[in-house]
Design a protein around this motif. Structure first.
Motif, PDB file in Angstrom:
ATOM      1  N   ASP A  62       0.797  -1.227   0.000  1.00 16.56           N
ATOM      2  CA  ASP A  62       0.000   0.000   0.000  1.00 16.56           C
ATOM      3  C   ASP A  62       0.829   1.276   0.000  1.00 16.56           C
ATOM      4  O   ASP A  62       0.323   2.345   0.334  1.00 16.56           O
ATOM      5  CB  ASP A  62      -0.964   0.007   1.190  1.00 16.56           C
ATOM      6  CG  ASP A  62      -0.263  -0.231   2.521  1.00 16.56           C
ATOM      7  OD1 ASP A  62       0.982  -0.305   2.533  1.00 16.56           O
ATOM      8  OD2 ASP A  62      -0.951  -0.353   3.548  1.00 16.56           O
ATOM      9  N   TYR A 100      -6.220   1.026   3.696  1.00 20.91           N
ATOM     10  CA  TYR A 100      -4.790   1.100   3.377  1.00 20.91           C
ATOM     11  C   TYR A 100      -4.147   2.382   3.898  1.00 20.91           C
ATOM     12  O   TYR A 100      -3.065   2.771   3.465  1.00 20.91           O
ATOM     13  CB  TYR A 100      -4.587   0.988   1.864  1.00 20.91           C
ATOM     14  CG  TYR A 100      -4.983  -0.349   1.311  1.00 20.91           C
ATOM     15  CD1 TYR A 100      -4.135  -1.443   1.403  1.00 20.91           C
ATOM     16  CD2 TYR A 100      -6.221  -0.527   0.711  1.00 20.91           C
ATOM     17  CE1 TYR A 100      -4.500  -2.680   0.905  1.00 20.91           C
ATOM     18  CE2 TYR A 100      -6.600  -1.759   0.208  1.00 20.91           C
ATOM     19  CZ  TYR A 100      -5.743  -2.832   0.316  1.00 20.91           C
ATOM     20  OH  TYR A 100      -6.111  -4.055  -0.174  1.00 20.91           O
ATOM     21  N   SER A 101      -4.820   3.027   4.796  1.00 21.85           N
ATOM     22  CA  SER A 101      -4.328   4.292   5.328  1.00 21.85           C
ATOM     23  C   SER A 101      -2.997   4.124   6.048  1.00 21.85           C
ATOM     24  O   SER A 101      -2.771   3.142   6.764  1.00 21.85           O
ATOM     25  CB  SER A 101      -5.368   4.875   6.297  1.00 21.85           C
ATOM     26  OG  SER A 101      -4.910   6.068   6.870  1.00 21.85           O
ATOM     27  N   GLN A 108      -4.017   7.356   2.775  1.00 22.77           N
ATOM     28  CA  GLN A 108      -3.253   6.471   1.903  1.00 22.77           C
ATOM     29  C   GLN A 108      -2.235   7.306   1.139  1.00 22.77           C
ATOM     30  O   GLN A 108      -2.423   7.677  -0.013  1.00 22.77           O
ATOM     31  CB  GLN A 108      -4.171   5.707   0.951  1.00 22.77           C
ATOM     32  CG  GLN A 108      -3.459   4.577   0.221  1.00 22.77           C
ATOM     33  CD  GLN A 108      -4.410   3.740  -0.605  1.00 22.77           C
ATOM     34  OE1 GLN A 108      -5.616   3.885  -0.513  1.00 22.77           O
ATOM     35  NE2 GLN A 108      -3.870   2.857  -1.424  1.00 22.77           N
TER      36      GLN A 108
END
Length: 712
Positions: A62, A100-101, A108
């Protein structure tokens, strides 16, 4: 390493169904100090680990790969606990999703040298969870206790000659609950993490199969070149496209949110036709803006007080009582990011959806901007993150996104927008210019008793994340200043936000570079005023800061401080940034006024390392990046237009100008620090201090090439 793809979660699930027995393990990767939960049992999966029947392991990463090695380091973290070799893992760029931060940045995003720090525990935990499930699946198959089995090299063994590969176990493992509590290996047991593995993406970058944004090719794709206002902030009034529309290959000319786009079959056709446009611009408020006005604005604003970022004791009173007081003003220019891959984006708009192929550091903003341009909901926009040909914070911006969507929507075909180098250099969001006023007080014994630093500069955060500033001083304007490490009883640091009419952006090392230049240059001035060696002066004030002190000692020892060859002179600097501690010794000569940088010796304590090779590479690259900025880096304005247009006028260090670089990595058990950025900040002060040692003239403004102290 296979060419990383950028699959949506939907596409990845579809691919899994087609392989016949392939398995998706949805593992919820926790944010820091948060327990994991099974992805298909109520939690949004932060990463998908796919194990195919042929034992191919695929993981979604990510964070954007822009040369800093995250596809390798993230894989190493997972592989350590999964008990596989990193080369056995195929990397895929993660889609957009709140799950997906980046826990350290709140979105993100890839930036702030946070990738390893954010992933350090969560990816190892994910690997351990998957391994535990695979071992349990084998235990169930053999009717043996899991404690009697072990995993190694992508398989589970029973110690009696039997083995089952992960591919054979994956389907049954997926039916098991994800364990909430797993024990991670101690550092002493690491076999992958902390080891100098070769980068996994080197081969595909060498053979040209790595896909950067500028390499994207889609069926039926057209190309676009954008004419933008020559004046920063200028607006389109009108344009005449009659000549351009008649040129070969041209499909359409249209106004976009940032200029006038020429769409053609091929890029060069679009670029040539763009030159035939007749465009009228409204220059706006910046029509008369120049560099002198920028400097004057900051200087005038600096007479006012700023918001206090640090206050120990009473620096003003201590200065009044000091036996000797030094005062100085330091100035730093606007800087460009100058990524080697210019800005670009490919959009494929279709009814009800849009696919975006972009070299971006900011997937969330890219999706939002594309959705607005397309007239869609964000969920209808799929962002495919390519390799980035340099980021440095430039690709946190999304000003190159909307036009590609607008073009694709207009012509009904995929369109790739490519900025020229000149477009990129003259329409950047620039590193802020700084005007700093600083004072220090020494007592009768030459001890530093007061430190007062007043910073005046525009704020990037005020434009990009204004809510942060509602209750605090801009944290990205006071780095390497508010954390002033020296043992001084009276310390005052404040920051005054002053805009100058130019959009500013986060640049590699952000405010560490300008602030470290000021702090470490002025510490040298104070050392000389106290009649002390610059190294000894710093060393004596760092007794309570063991990590600072140790890297300072290591840099001095390995850089032969005080023992430079005849005709060479040294300067030193030390800093903490992104949780890493660095010290640098620069060695130069000045022959008949001409400067030569001979050697840079850097000691680095970045805590526990995932890959020492990558740490060393990032240090070396950061030092060269910082050297370019210190020697030549400057963006100047005339009538609101940027004067530097390419690398002939915005100079970078060339191979024959590169000094010898020595990097010493300190073994540490501390938490990992970031290494993509801090080395950049070390060069300017160490170099300036070395030049003073050679010439007895101070460098209080950058770039060095313009200060008429030495010739470069």
């Amino acid at each position: 390493m296979k060419q990383p793809l950028s699959l949506s979660r939907r596409e990845l699930l579809k691919a899994s169904a087609l392989v016949g027995g392939g398995l998706m393990l949805g593992l919820a990767l926790p944010r820091r100090a948060t327990a994991a939960a099974l992805g298909n049992a109520g939690g949004q999966p932060v990463a998908w680990l796919r194990i195919a029947p042929d034992n191919t392991i695929t993981v979604l990463v990510d964070r954007s790969e822009m040369g800093q090695g995250v596809y390798t380091s993230m894989t190493q973290l997972l592989a350590e606990e999964l008990e596989v070799e990193p080369a056995a893992v195929c990397v895929t760029a993660a889609p957009v999703g709140a799950a997906y931060s980046n826990a350290l940045l709140g979105g993100q995003l890839t930036g702030g040298s946070t990738s390893v720090r954010d992933a350090w525990e969560k990816l190892r935990r994910a690997g351990a969870q998957a391994r535990t499930m695979l071992v349990q699946a084998a235990a169930d198959h053999w009717s043996l206790p899991a404690s009697s089995l072990y995993a190694s090299g992508g398989a589970v063994y029973d110690g009696r000659g039997h083995r089952l590969t992960y591919g054979e176990l994956a389907e049954s493992a997926a039916k098991l609950p994800v364990p909430k509590d797993v024990v991670l290996k101690p550092a002493s047991a690491f076999k992958v993490v902390g080891k100098p593995h070769k980068r996994l993406d080197t081969g595909i970058k060498v053979d040209g199969t790595a896909v950067y944004g500028i390499d994207v090719k889609l069926p039926g794709m057209l190309h676009a070149s954008i004419e933008q206002s020559p004046t920063l902030g200028g607006k389109l009034q009108s344009f005449d496209a009659s000549a351009a529309e008649k040129m070969p290959g041209v499909h359409k000319v249209l106004a976009t949110s940032n200029g006038v786009a020429v769409i053609a079959d091929h890029y060069w056709q679009a670029r040539k036709a763009r030159g035939a446009l007749k465009v009228t611009w409204d220059a706006g408020a910046n029509a008369k803006l120049d560099s002198a006005k920028v400097s004057a604005t900051l200087k005038a604003a600096a007479t006012a007080a700023g918001r206090t970022a640090r206050k120990d004791g009473d620096a003003t009173a201590a200065l009044a009582k000091a036996s000797k007081v030094l005062r100085a003003t330091y100035q730093l220019p606007l800087l460009a990011h100058a990524t080697l891959e210019p800005q670009n984006c490919t959009a494929d708009f279709k009814a009800g959806r849009c696919d975006l192929y972009a070299p971006t550091q900011n997937q969330i903003f890219a999706q939002l901007v594309a959705a607005k341009a397309a007239g869609l909901e964000p969920a209808q926009v799929e962002v495919h993150t390519t390799y980035l040909g340099g980021g440095f914070g430039r690709r946190l911006e999304v000003d190159f996104i909307a036009a590609s969507v607008e073009c694709s929507k207009t012509v009904g075909r995929p369109v790739k927008v490519i900025w020229t180098r000149e477009d990129d250099m003259t329409h950047d969001t620039y590193r802020p210019a700084f005007h700093d006023e600083i004072a220090g007080g020494l007592d009768a014994e030459g001890q530093l008793v007061a430190w007062h630093m007043h910073i005046t500069a525009p704020s990037v955060t005020a434009r990009m994340f204004p809510s942060i500033l509602e209750q605090t001083v801009d944290p990205f304007a006071i780095e390497a200043a508010a954390n002033y490490a020296y043992d001084v009883p009276n310390v005052h640091v404040d920051y005054l936000q002053q805009e100058v009419g130019v959009d500013v952006g986060y640049n590699r090392s952000v405010s560490h570079a300008p602030n470290c230049f000021v702090v470490e240059s002025f510490m040298d001035e104070l050392a000389h005023a106290a009649g002390k060696d610059p190294y000894e002066f710093r060393h004596g004030l760092l007794a309570r800061q063991p990590r600072y002190r140790h890297v300072l000692e290591q840099a001095a020892q390995r850089g032969n401080w005080g023992k430079a060859p005849k005709g060479r002179f040294q300067g030193i600097s030390v800093m903490e940034g992104y949780g890493s501690y660095l010290a640098l010794v620069a060695e130069v000569s000045v022959d008949r006024g001409h400067l030569k940088v001979h050697k840079l010796t850097c000691a680095v304590d970045c805590g526990q390392m995932v890959n020492p090779n990558i740490v060393a590479q990032q240090t070396e690259g950061g030092l060269l990046f910082g050297l370019s900025a210190a020697l030549w880096g400057e963006i100047t304005l005339a009538e609101g237009a940027v004067q530097q247009k390419n690398f002939d006028t915005y100079r970078l260090v060339r191979m024959n100008e590169s000094p010898e670089i020595v990097v010493h990595l300190v073994e540490s058990s501390e938490a990992p620090g970031g290494m993509g950025e801090p080395a950049v900040a070390m060069v300017a002060p160490a170099l300036g201090n070395a030049i003073h040692a050679a010439t007895r003239k101070r460098i209080r403004a950058l770039p060095i090439a313009k200060q008429q102290v030495v010739k470069i």
